[in-house]
Design a protein around this motif. Sequence first.
Motif, PDB file in Angstrom:
ATOM      1  N   ARG A  67       3.178   4.384  -1.163  1.00 48.80           N
ATOM      2  CA  ARG A  67       3.030   5.237  -2.357  1.00 48.80           C
ATOM      3  C   ARG A  67       3.925   4.764  -3.493  1.00 48.80           C
ATOM      4  O   ARG A  67       3.583   4.890  -4.656  1.00 48.80           O
ATOM      5  CB  ARG A  67       3.367   6.692  -1.999  1.00 48.80           C
ATOM      6  N   SER A  68       5.078   4.210  -3.156  1.00 51.61           N
ATOM      7  CA  SER A  68       5.988   3.749  -4.211  1.00 51.61           C
ATOM      8  C   SER A  68       5.600   2.379  -4.767  1.00 51.61           C
ATOM      9  O   SER A  68       6.167   1.932  -5.754  1.00 51.61           O
ATOM     10  CB  SER A  68       7.428   3.707  -3.684  1.00 51.61           C
ATOM     11  N   THR A  96       0.826  -1.209   0.000  1.00 51.77           N
ATOM     12  CA  THR A  96       0.000   0.000   0.000  1.00 51.77           C
ATOM     13  C   THR A  96       0.864   1.264   0.000  1.00 51.77           C
ATOM     14  O   THR A  96       0.331   2.369   0.032  1.00 51.77           O
ATOM     15  CB  THR A  96      -0.923   0.031   1.242  1.00 51.77           C
ATOM     16  N   ARG A 129      15.821  10.360  -2.555  1.00 49.05           N
ATOM     17  CA  ARG A 129      15.580  11.450  -1.602  1.00 49.05           C
ATOM     18  C   ARG A 129      14.110  11.837  -1.679  1.00 49.05           C
ATOM     19  O   ARG A 129      13.295  11.349  -0.934  1.00 49.05           O
ATOM     20  CB  ARG A 129      16.519  12.615  -1.892  1.00 49.05           C
ATOM     21  N   ILE A 137       8.524  -1.021   3.184  1.00 52.91           N
ATOM     22  CA  ILE A 137       7.925  -0.652   4.465  1.00 52.91           C
ATOM     23  C   ILE A 137       8.555   0.628   4.997  1.00 52.91           C
ATOM     24  O   ILE A 137       9.707   0.950   4.707  1.00 52.91           O
ATOM     25  CB  ILE A 137       8.041  -1.772   5.529  1.00 52.91           C
TER      26      ILE A 137
HETATM   27  N1  NAP Z   1       8.033   8.958  -0.411  1.00 58.08           N
HETATM   28  C1  NAP Z   1       9.236   9.556  -0.383  1.00 58.08           C
HETATM   29  O1  NAP Z   1       9.415  10.706  -0.826  1.00 58.08           O
HETATM   30  C2  NAP Z   1      10.441   8.781   0.134  1.00 58.08           C
HETATM   31  C3  NAP Z   1      11.714   9.312  -0.093  1.00 58.08           C
HETATM   32  C4  NAP Z   1      12.819   8.584   0.339  1.00 58.08           C
HETATM   33  C5  NAP Z   1      12.647   7.381   1.012  1.00 58.08           C
HETATM   34  N2  NAP Z   1      11.386   6.900   1.251  1.00 58.08           N
HETATM   35  C6  NAP Z   1      11.270   5.625   1.978  1.00 58.08           C
HETATM   36  O2  NAP Z   1      11.011   4.611   1.031  1.00 58.08           O
HETATM   37  C7  NAP Z   1      10.095   3.647   1.569  1.00 58.08           C
HETATM   38  C8  NAP Z   1       8.837   3.616   0.704  1.00 58.08           C
HETATM   39  O3  NAP Z   1       8.332   4.932   0.656  1.00 58.08           O
HETATM   40  P1  NAP Z   1       6.791   5.253   0.455  1.00 58.08           P
HETATM   41  O4  NAP Z   1       6.656   6.732   0.569  1.00 58.08           O
HETATM   42  O5  NAP Z   1       6.321   4.555  -0.733  1.00 58.08           O
HETATM   43  O6  NAP Z   1       6.173   4.554   1.766  1.00 58.08           O
HETATM   44  P2  NAP Z   1       4.785   4.917   2.489  1.00 58.08           P
HETATM   45  O7  NAP Z   1       3.804   5.459   1.519  1.00 58.08           O
HETATM   46  O8  NAP Z   1       5.088   5.733   3.716  1.00 58.08           O
HETATM   47  O9  NAP Z   1       4.279   3.471   2.949  1.00 58.08           O
HETATM   48  C9  NAP Z   1       4.887   2.736   3.970  1.00 58.08           C
HETATM   49  C10 NAP Z   1       4.372   1.318   3.881  1.00 58.08           C
HETATM   50  O10 NAP Z   1       4.837   0.539   4.986  1.00 58.08           O
HETATM   51  C11 NAP Z   1       3.761  -0.285   5.403  1.00 58.08           C
HETATM   52  N3  NAP Z   1       3.944  -0.738   6.774  1.00 58.08           N
HETATM   53  C12 NAP Z   1       4.331  -0.016   7.861  1.00 58.08           C
HETATM   54  N4  NAP Z   1       4.371  -0.787   8.952  1.00 58.08           N
HETATM   55  C13 NAP Z   1       3.996  -2.035   8.546  1.00 58.08           C
HETATM   56  C14 NAP Z   1       3.821  -3.270   9.217  1.00 58.08           C
HETATM   57  N5  NAP Z   1       4.057  -3.391  10.544  1.00 58.08           N
HETATM   58  N6  NAP Z   1       3.447  -4.353   8.491  1.00 58.08           N
HETATM   59  C15 NAP Z   1       3.188  -4.248   7.163  1.00 58.08           C
HETATM   60  N7  NAP Z   1       3.329  -3.099   6.466  1.00 58.08           N
HETATM   61  C16 NAP Z   1       3.722  -2.001   7.154  1.00 58.08           C
HETATM   62  C17 NAP Z   1       2.553   0.632   5.265  1.00 58.08           C
HETATM   63  O11 NAP Z   1       1.367  -0.118   5.320  1.00 58.08           O
HETATM   64  P3  NAP Z   1      -0.047   0.485   5.821  1.00 58.08           P
HETATM   65  O12 NAP Z   1      -0.737   1.013   4.590  1.00 58.08           O
HETATM   66  O13 NAP Z   1      -0.732  -0.699   6.433  1.00 58.08           O
HETATM   67  O14 NAP Z   1       0.250   1.566   6.835  1.00 58.08           O
HETATM   68  C18 NAP Z   1       2.839   1.221   3.880  1.00 58.08           C
HETATM   69  O15 NAP Z   1       2.474   0.324   2.873  1.00 58.08           O
HETATM   70  C19 NAP Z   1       9.806   4.092   3.003  1.00 58.08           C
HETATM   71  O16 NAP Z   1      10.671   3.421   3.861  1.00 58.08           O
HETATM   72  C20 NAP Z   1      10.125   5.579   2.980  1.00 58.08           C
HETATM   73  O17 NAP Z   1      10.528   6.049   4.246  1.00 58.08           O
HETATM   74  C21 NAP Z   1      10.275   7.573   0.809  1.00 58.08           C
END
Ligand code: NAP
Length: 240
Positions: free
Chosen positions: A17-18, A15, A168, A77
């Motif tokens: 965003r990526s 779920t 980033r 995650i």
């Molecule tokens: N978006 C950015 O700009 C960005 C930039 C750099 C790095 N990142 C990192 O890259 C990764 C992916 O980014 P994102 O923005 O796509 O992530 P995100 O939208 O914040 O989603 C995080 C995901 O982790 C899942 N999750 C958290 N705890 C969990 C658990 N106990 N069991 C199962 N699933 C769990 C969430 O599920 P639920 O839907 O159930 O909560 C969700 O699917 C993250 O680690 C983020 O910190 C993101």
Amino acid sequence: MATTALSPLLVIGATARSAGEIITQGLAQGRRVTGFARDPRKIGVTHPNFIPATGDVYDVNSLGAAMTGSEVIISLIGLKYDPKKESGFVDVYSVGGSMILSAMRRKGNRRIITMTSGGTEQIPPEKPTNNDVSDNFVWRERNVYQDMQRWEKILAVSGFDYVVMRPRRLAEGPKRNNLKFTIHKNHTAFDERTGGPQSTVTYADVAAFALSLAEGNTYLGTAVGIYSDLFLGNEAFKPN
Ligand SMILES: NC(=O)c1ccc[n+]([C@@H]2O[C@H](COP(=O)([O-])OP(=O)(O)OC[C@H]3O[C@@H](n4cnc5c(N)ncnc54)[C@H](OP(=O)(O)O)[C@@H]3O)[C@@H](O)[C@H]2O)c1
């Protein structure tokens, strides 16, 4: 001429965003894709080759049940960003990640692609006084970035085939084919700060890169900083 089938995928954090672009592009390549989530109804994908799986990364049995031994694991995650308060102690990367590795060991899966952040490269040693947006954000969320570092260190000694992706800023939008990479072989050293702290890349481009890592040996055993020359501005950057 015989063609080699592309590996099936298990997307953990389906779920996120990526995740959407990774799942969609993976299915378009003809892969079987399993999407692992606490509530798979939120994934919103229907496709004959898509398998929803329910579970929590702290529950090794639920992870093992989603694996058959042949999937490449893509773990996305992370912790939801709360603008109202700084994150407290975080272990979803290191403990959740260790659970994923335990399940992989149990089921025989060999390869994991995971995402941390360029922020792991630049955690300031103390509260910044320089008004730098990026430094201040990373300081505020230092508990998150410190756990990403722990997760990377666990992977580095895990014996699995792994690649860490460190973008980033991620933003919506079409593929721009503009990614730049910096390779960190010894990524237990976290003081590189390369590539421009605020450069923006799209989910679509990063998904294509993630899928390219499912086969072949390029980048195995490294952390890959993912950058571009683009800065879409703070309005395009939406921490959860
Ligand atoms: N978006 C950015 O700009 C960005 C930039 C750099 C790095 N990142 C990192 O890259 C990764 C992916 O980014 P994102 O923005 O796509 O992530 P995100 O939208 O914040 O989603 C995080 C995901 O982790 C899942 N999750 C958290 N705890 C969990 C658990 N106990 N069991 C199962 N699933 C769990 C969430 O599920 P639920 O839907 O159930 O909560 C969700 O699917 C993250 O680690 C983020 O910190 C993101």
